[in-house]
Motif scaffolding. Sequence first.
Motif, PDB file in Angstrom:
ATOM      1  N   ASN A  12      34.968  37.336  34.082  1.00  0.00           N
ATOM      2  CA  ASN A  12      35.917  37.968  34.989  1.00  0.00           C
ATOM      3  C   ASN A  12      35.115  38.628  36.108  1.00  0.00           C
ATOM      4  O   ASN A  12      34.534  39.688  35.913  1.00  0.00           O
ATOM      5  N   LEU A  13      35.054  37.973  37.266  1.00  0.00           N
ATOM      6  CA  LEU A  13      34.257  38.481  38.386  1.00  0.00           C
ATOM      7  C   LEU A  13      34.702  39.872  38.802  1.00  0.00           C
ATOM      8  O   LEU A  13      35.897  40.158  38.867  1.00  0.00           O
ATOM      9  N   ASP A  14      33.713  40.720  39.107  1.00  0.00           N
ATOM     10  CA  ASP A  14      34.025  42.015  39.705  1.00  0.00           C
ATOM     11  C   ASP A  14      34.595  41.772  41.089  1.00  0.00           C
ATOM     12  O   ASP A  14      34.272  40.776  41.749  1.00  0.00           O
ATOM     13  N   THR A  15      35.418  42.693  41.558  1.00  0.00           N
ATOM     14  CA  THR A  15      35.994  42.581  42.894  1.00  0.00           C
ATOM     15  C   THR A  15      34.879  42.568  43.931  1.00  0.00           C
ATOM     16  O   THR A  15      33.934  43.356  43.854  1.00  0.00           O
ATOM     17  N   VAL A  16      34.980  41.655  44.877  1.00  0.00           N
ATOM     18  CA  VAL A  16      33.998  41.548  45.948  1.00  0.00           C
ATOM     19  C   VAL A  16      34.436  42.456  47.095  1.00  0.00           C
ATOM     20  O   VAL A  16      35.597  42.427  47.506  1.00  0.00           O
ATOM     21  N   ASP A  17      33.514  43.252  47.599  1.00  0.00           N
ATOM     22  CA  ASP A  17      33.783  44.112  48.749  1.00  0.00           C
ATOM     23  C   ASP A  17      33.492  43.296  50.009  1.00  0.00           C
ATOM     24  O   ASP A  17      32.351  43.248  50.484  1.00  0.00           O
TER      25      ASP A  17
ATOM     26  N   ILE B 136      24.041  37.890  34.651  1.00  0.00           N
ATOM     27  CA  ILE B 136      24.885  37.165  35.608  1.00  0.00           C
ATOM     28  C   ILE B 136      24.508  37.558  37.037  1.00  0.00           C
ATOM     29  O   ILE B 136      24.356  38.732  37.349  1.00  0.00           O
ATOM     30  N   ASN B 137      24.387  36.555  37.899  1.00  0.00           N
ATOM     31  CA  ASN B 137      24.135  36.778  39.323  1.00  0.00           C
ATOM     32  C   ASN B 137      25.212  36.038  40.115  1.00  0.00           C
ATOM     33  O   ASN B 137      25.457  34.852  39.864  1.00  0.00           O
TER      34      ASN B 137
ATOM     35  N   VAL C 284      37.016  30.867  38.083  1.00  0.00           N
ATOM     36  CA  VAL C 284      35.727  31.156  37.452  1.00  0.00           C
ATOM     37  C   VAL C 284      35.918  31.509  35.983  1.00  0.00           C
ATOM     38  O   VAL C 284      35.175  31.030  35.113  1.00  0.00           O
ATOM     39  N   SER C 285      36.915  32.303  35.676  1.00  0.00           N
ATOM     40  CA  SER C 285      37.199  32.673  34.298  1.00  0.00           C
ATOM     41  C   SER C 285      37.534  31.441  33.454  1.00  0.00           C
ATOM     42  O   SER C 285      36.993  31.258  32.362  1.00  0.00           O
ATOM     43  N   ASP C 286      38.408  30.590  33.967  1.00  0.00           N
ATOM     44  CA  ASP C 286      38.811  29.385  33.224  1.00  0.00           C
ATOM     45  C   ASP C 286      37.652  28.416  33.042  1.00  0.00           C
ATOM     46  O   ASP C 286      37.464  27.851  31.955  1.00  0.00           O
TER      47      ASP C 286
END
Length: 166
Positions: A138-143, A48-49, A125-127
């Motif tokens: 489930n996207l990682d939290t973006v900093d 995943i990117n 994105v998950s749905d």
Amino acid sequence: MADDAPKQDAPQTPVPPKMQVLGQFIRDMSFENILAQKGVSGEVQPDINVEVALDAKKRPTDNQYEVMSKYTVSSKNKAGGEQLFLLELEYSGIFQIENVPEEQLHPFLMIECPRMLFPFVRRIVSDVTRDGGFPPLNLDTVDFLALYRHELERRASAEKEGQPVS
């Protein structure tokens, strides 16, 4: 001298920043399930990117801003490099922002506002990936602070080299 006159030396109480989300919406979205269209042989191990781009603009109404975030999520098979899916999502929020000093407004718009919108983007994105036939992503939290700093460095470097800043 009257005692009820305001004192010049009295420190003023700082007014805290005020932010209100007036609305949020999907501006544009595209999901391509390339795996289903072309098929991939053998074992599938997704790589995943996620790319994130941000923009903000002033709205005609006083103290209102639109903050746009664009997410490009692609998945390729680690084994053969075949594209599995591509999700492009532009998500916007309308914000009423008050009591933020002018010099702090840009970082506020590019860090705090996207941070407020991110849980909703994560859910979309998950749905979409689940509904598209893949396990929910489930996207990682973006900093957003690191993203903002990186963009400032990129622009400074481009200016130093005489390249146009976009």
